[in-house]
Design a protein around this motif. Structure first.
Motif, PDB file in Angstrom:
ATOM      1  N   GLU A  98       0.838  -1.248   0.010  1.00 50.58           N
ATOM      2  CA  GLU A  98      -0.088   0.033  -0.068  1.00 50.58           C
ATOM      3  C   GLU A  98       0.812   1.387   0.040  1.00 50.58           C
ATOM      4  OE1 GLU A  98      -2.656  -0.178   3.351  1.00 50.58           O
ATOM      5  OE2 GLU A  98      -3.733  -2.002   2.655  1.00 50.58           O
ATOM      6  N   TYR A  99       2.006   1.252   0.684  1.00 50.34           N
ATOM      7  CA  TYR A  99       3.005   2.410   0.844  1.00 50.34           C
ATOM      8  C   TYR A  99       3.554   2.575  -0.701  1.00 50.34           C
ATOM      9  CZ  TYR A  99       7.267   5.136   1.632  1.00 50.34           C
ATOM     10  OH  TYR A  99       7.841   6.039   1.299  1.00 50.34           O
ATOM     11  N   VAL A 100       3.991   1.539  -1.026  1.00 52.83           N
ATOM     12  CA  VAL A 100       4.520   1.836  -2.597  1.00 52.83           C
ATOM     13  C   VAL A 100       3.602   2.274  -3.555  1.00 52.83           C
ATOM     14  CG1 VAL A 100       5.830   0.178  -4.497  1.00 52.83           C
ATOM     15  CG2 VAL A 100       6.687   0.217  -2.223  1.00 52.83           C
ATOM     16  N   ALA A 101       2.440   1.610  -3.602  1.00 54.51           N
ATOM     17  CA  ALA A 101       1.533   2.285  -4.368  1.00 54.51           C
ATOM     18  C   ALA A 101       1.142   3.483  -4.119  1.00 54.51           C
ATOM     19  CB  ALA A 101       0.201   1.115  -4.344  1.00 54.51           C
ATOM     20  N   ALA A 102       0.961   4.171  -2.976  1.00 50.17           N
ATOM     21  CA  ALA A 102       0.594   5.484  -2.702  1.00 50.17           C
ATOM     22  C   ALA A 102       1.906   6.336  -2.935  1.00 50.17           C
ATOM     23  CB  ALA A 102       0.293   5.657  -0.811  1.00 50.17           C
ATOM     24  N   GLU A 103       2.945   5.873  -2.677  1.00 48.87           N
ATOM     25  CA  GLU A 103       4.036   6.626  -3.025  1.00 48.87           C
ATOM     26  C   GLU A 103       4.195   6.904  -4.580  1.00 48.87           C
ATOM     27  OE1 GLU A 103       7.794   8.777  -2.222  1.00 48.87           O
ATOM     28  OE2 GLU A 103       6.220   8.058  -0.805  1.00 48.87           O
ATOM     29  N   ARG A 104       4.155   5.831  -5.281  1.00 50.13           N
ATOM     30  CA  ARG A 104       3.992   5.973  -7.080  1.00 50.13           C
ATOM     31  C   ARG A 104       2.769   6.761  -7.239  1.00 50.13           C
ATOM     32  NH1 ARG A 104       2.831   0.719  -8.078  1.00 50.13           N
ATOM     33  NH2 ARG A 104       5.042   0.292  -7.529  1.00 50.13           N
ATOM     34  N   GLU A 105       1.553   6.595  -6.668  1.00 51.12           N
ATOM     35  CA  GLU A 105       0.364   7.482  -7.258  1.00 51.12           C
ATOM     36  C   GLU A 105       0.883   8.936  -6.666  1.00 51.12           C
ATOM     37  OE1 GLU A 105      -4.033   8.401  -5.554  1.00 51.12           O
ATOM     38  OE2 GLU A 105      -3.299   6.288  -5.664  1.00 51.12           O
ATOM     39  N   ARG A 106       1.467   9.379  -5.727  1.00 45.91           N
ATOM     40  CA  ARG A 106       1.570  10.625  -5.370  1.00 45.91           C
ATOM     41  C   ARG A 106       2.601  11.446  -6.187  1.00 45.91           C
ATOM     42  NH1 ARG A 106       5.053  12.376  -0.077  1.00 45.91           N
ATOM     43  NH2 ARG A 106       6.433  11.243  -1.552  1.00 45.91           N
ATOM     44  N   ASN A 107       3.812  10.365  -6.582  1.00 52.24           N
ATOM     45  CA  ASN A 107       4.757  10.760  -7.734  1.00 52.24           C
ATOM     46  C   ASN A 107       4.439  10.967  -8.942  1.00 52.24           C
ATOM     47  OD1 ASN A 107       6.650  10.813  -5.322  1.00 52.24           O
ATOM     48  ND2 ASN A 107       7.415   8.935  -6.057  1.00 52.24           N
ATOM     49  N   ASP A 108       3.407  10.150  -9.238  1.00 55.14           N
ATOM     50  CA  ASP A 108       2.610  10.519 -10.667  1.00 55.14           C
ATOM     51  C   ASP A 108       1.848  11.771 -10.999  1.00 55.14           C
ATOM     52  OD1 ASP A 108       3.664   8.093 -11.375  1.00 55.14           O
ATOM     53  OD2 ASP A 108       1.824   6.789 -11.019  1.00 55.14           O
ATOM     54  N   ARG A 109       1.081  11.921  -9.479  1.00 50.20           N
ATOM     55  CA  ARG A 109       0.366  13.302  -9.477  1.00 50.20           C
ATOM     56  C   ARG A 109       1.266  14.362  -9.436  1.00 50.20           C
ATOM     57  NH1 ARG A 109      -2.763  13.214  -4.653  1.00 50.20           N
ATOM     58  NH2 ARG A 109      -1.881  11.272  -4.288  1.00 50.20           N
ATOM     59  N   LEU A 110       2.399  14.479  -8.764  1.00 51.61           N
ATOM     60  CA  LEU A 110       3.319  15.489  -8.713  1.00 51.61           C
ATOM     61  C   LEU A 110       4.051  15.737 -10.136  1.00 51.61           C
ATOM     62  CD1 LEU A 110       5.202  15.076  -5.386  1.00 51.61           C
ATOM     63  CD2 LEU A 110       3.411  16.802  -6.032  1.00 51.61           C
ATOM     64  N   ALA A 111       4.463  14.512 -10.882  1.00 50.11           N
ATOM     65  CA  ALA A 111       4.722  14.996 -12.274  1.00 50.11           C
ATOM     66  C   ALA A 111       3.863  15.288 -13.239  1.00 50.11           C
ATOM     67  CB  ALA A 111       5.178  13.301 -12.745  1.00 50.11           C
ATOM     68  N   GLU A 112       2.577  15.089 -12.958  1.00 48.70           N
ATOM     69  CA  GLU A 112       1.517  15.475 -13.962  1.00 48.70           C
ATOM     70  C   GLU A 112       1.117  16.909 -13.507  1.00 48.70           C
ATOM     71  OE1 GLU A 112      -0.948  14.646 -16.391  1.00 48.70           O
ATOM     72  OE2 GLU A 112       0.250  12.682 -16.415  1.00 48.70           O
ATOM     73  N   ILE A 113       1.287  17.317 -12.307  1.00 51.15           N
ATOM     74  CA  ILE A 113       1.151  18.761 -12.131  1.00 51.15           C
ATOM     75  C   ILE A 113       2.492  19.533 -12.794  1.00 51.15           C
ATOM     76  CG2 ILE A 113       1.285  20.329 -10.118  1.00 51.15           C
ATOM     77  CD1 ILE A 113      -0.393  18.351  -8.605  1.00 51.15           C
ATOM     78  N   SER A 114       3.658  18.957 -12.609  1.00 54.83           N
ATOM     79  CA  SER A 114       4.558  19.670 -13.245  1.00 54.83           C
ATOM     80  C   SER A 114       4.995  19.707 -14.533  1.00 54.83           C
ATOM     81  CB  SER A 114       6.005  18.941 -12.767  1.00 54.83           C
ATOM     82  OG  SER A 114       7.249  19.256 -13.407  1.00 54.83           O
ATOM     83  N   ILE A 115       4.617  18.789 -15.206  1.00 55.82           N
ATOM     84  CA  ILE A 115       4.249  18.388 -16.527  1.00 55.82           C
ATOM     85  C   ILE A 115       3.147  19.489 -17.322  1.00 55.82           C
ATOM     86  CG2 ILE A 115       3.666  17.204 -18.794  1.00 55.82           C
ATOM     87  CD1 ILE A 115       5.034  14.925 -16.941  1.00 55.82           C
ATOM     88  N   ALA A 116       2.310  19.650 -16.519  1.00 54.53           N
ATOM     89  CA  ALA A 116       0.989  20.486 -16.836  1.00 54.53           C
ATOM     90  C   ALA A 116       1.585  21.980 -16.734  1.00 54.53           C
ATOM     91  CB  ALA A 116      -0.164  20.387 -16.156  1.00 54.53           C
ATOM     92  N   GLY A 117       2.282  22.021 -15.592  1.00 54.49           N
ATOM     93  CA  GLY A 117       2.626  23.493 -15.742  1.00 54.49           C
ATOM     94  C   GLY A 117       3.826  23.930 -16.485  1.00 54.49           C
ATOM     95  N   VAL A 118       4.804  23.192 -16.830  1.00 56.78           N
ATOM     96  CA  VAL A 118       5.612  23.349 -18.012  1.00 56.78           C
ATOM     97  C   VAL A 118       5.068  23.658 -19.506  1.00 56.78           C
ATOM     98  CG1 VAL A 118       7.430  22.652 -19.320  1.00 56.78           C
ATOM     99  CG2 VAL A 118       7.611  22.436 -16.777  1.00 56.78           C
ATOM    100  N   THR A 119       3.997  22.693 -19.601  1.00 59.89           N
ATOM    101  CA  THR A 119       3.162  22.783 -20.833  1.00 59.89           C
ATOM    102  C   THR A 119       2.506  24.003 -20.875  1.00 59.89           C
ATOM    103  OG1 THR A 119       3.122  20.193 -20.858  1.00 59.89           O
ATOM    104  CG2 THR A 119       1.704  21.558 -22.548  1.00 59.89           C
ATOM    105  N   GLN A 120       1.749  24.291 -20.021  1.00 60.66           N
ATOM    106  CA  GLN A 120       1.067  25.475 -19.937  1.00 60.66           C
ATOM    107  C   GLN A 120       1.969  26.690 -20.070  1.00 60.66           C
ATOM    108  OE1 GLN A 120      -2.312  25.830 -19.948  1.00 60.66           O
ATOM    109  NE2 GLN A 120      -1.940  28.113 -20.272  1.00 60.66           N
ATOM    110  N   ARG A 121       2.899  27.034 -19.695  1.00 68.71           N
ATOM    111  CA  ARG A 121       3.904  28.139 -19.560  1.00 68.71           C
ATOM    112  C   ARG A 121       4.363  28.174 -21.064  1.00 68.71           C
ATOM    113  NH1 ARG A 121       5.201  26.656 -14.677  1.00 68.71           N
ATOM    114  NH2 ARG A 121       7.264  25.309 -15.488  1.00 68.71           N
TER     115      ARG A 121
END
Length: 187
Positions: A98-121
């Motif tokens: 569960e920890y590994v899955a939650a960590e992966r999901e959190r990292n994926d969300r952070l990557a999505e947010i980062s990518i979305a920000g760069v793409t938007q800029r």
């Protein structure tokens, strides 16, 4: 009473994690400790029951049928203890997964947010450049062939931004195809 306390403690830790007061690792460590403690309490209670049944079976003056019934009860309780101990062992494995899955999901969300920000800029910068091109066209400072070349360059950059964002996203195959199709339709 202790199990209720443990349930409340688990709810408190969950709230603390959601509010950012503790880390994901701390939350899962506390969750494992609480769940393990609950099982340990159950095991301790079962051991007392098994001990009591064993003591009654060994007590003098018991009829044979009563002694056999008490020994059977003791064995049944010992089996329940084995099941609880197996559950405790499984908790570590489950908690880690569960920890590994939650960590992966959190990292994926952070990557999505980062990518979305760069793409938007990047898209905002392209829109600014496109707006400047339109202004230059209106002022007559660029001719049609220059404007067409700049427009092609902007579209190529927009496509590269979309392709780069898609390659960086941790998406499944179907999501990636849908995202690529959407980006291409935008172009």
């Amino acid at each position: 009473l202790q199990k209720e306390f443990l349930r409340q403690a688990q709810a408190i830790y969950a709230d603390a994690y959601r509010q950012g007061e503790i880390s994901l690792r701390e939350f899962y460590d506390a969750k494992l400790a609480i769940e393990t403690r609950a099982i340990d309490l159950s095991i301790a209670a079962k051991r007392k029951e098994a001990s009591a049944a064993g003591a009654q079976a060994a007590a003098p003056g018991q009829k044979e049928s009563q002694r056999i019934a008490l020994q059977a009860q003791e064995q049944k309780i010992l089996g329940e203890i084995n099941v609880l101990e197996a559950q405790r062992t499984g908790l570590v494995r489950q908690n880690t997964a569960e920890y590994v899955a939650a960590e992966r999901e959190r990292n994926d969300r952070l990557a999505e947010i980062s990518i979305a920000g760069v793409t938007q800029r990047s898209n905002t910068q392209l829109e600014i450049e496109r707006s400047m091109l339109e202004r230059q066209r209106a002022q007559g400072t660029v001719n049609a062939s220059q404007a067409e070349e700049i427009e092609r360059s902007l579209e190529t950059r927009r496509f590269e931004i979309a392709r780069s964002a898609i390659q960086q996203r941790p998406l499944s195959g179907l999501q990636c195809l849908a995202s690529l199709r959407g980006s291409l339709l935008t172009l």
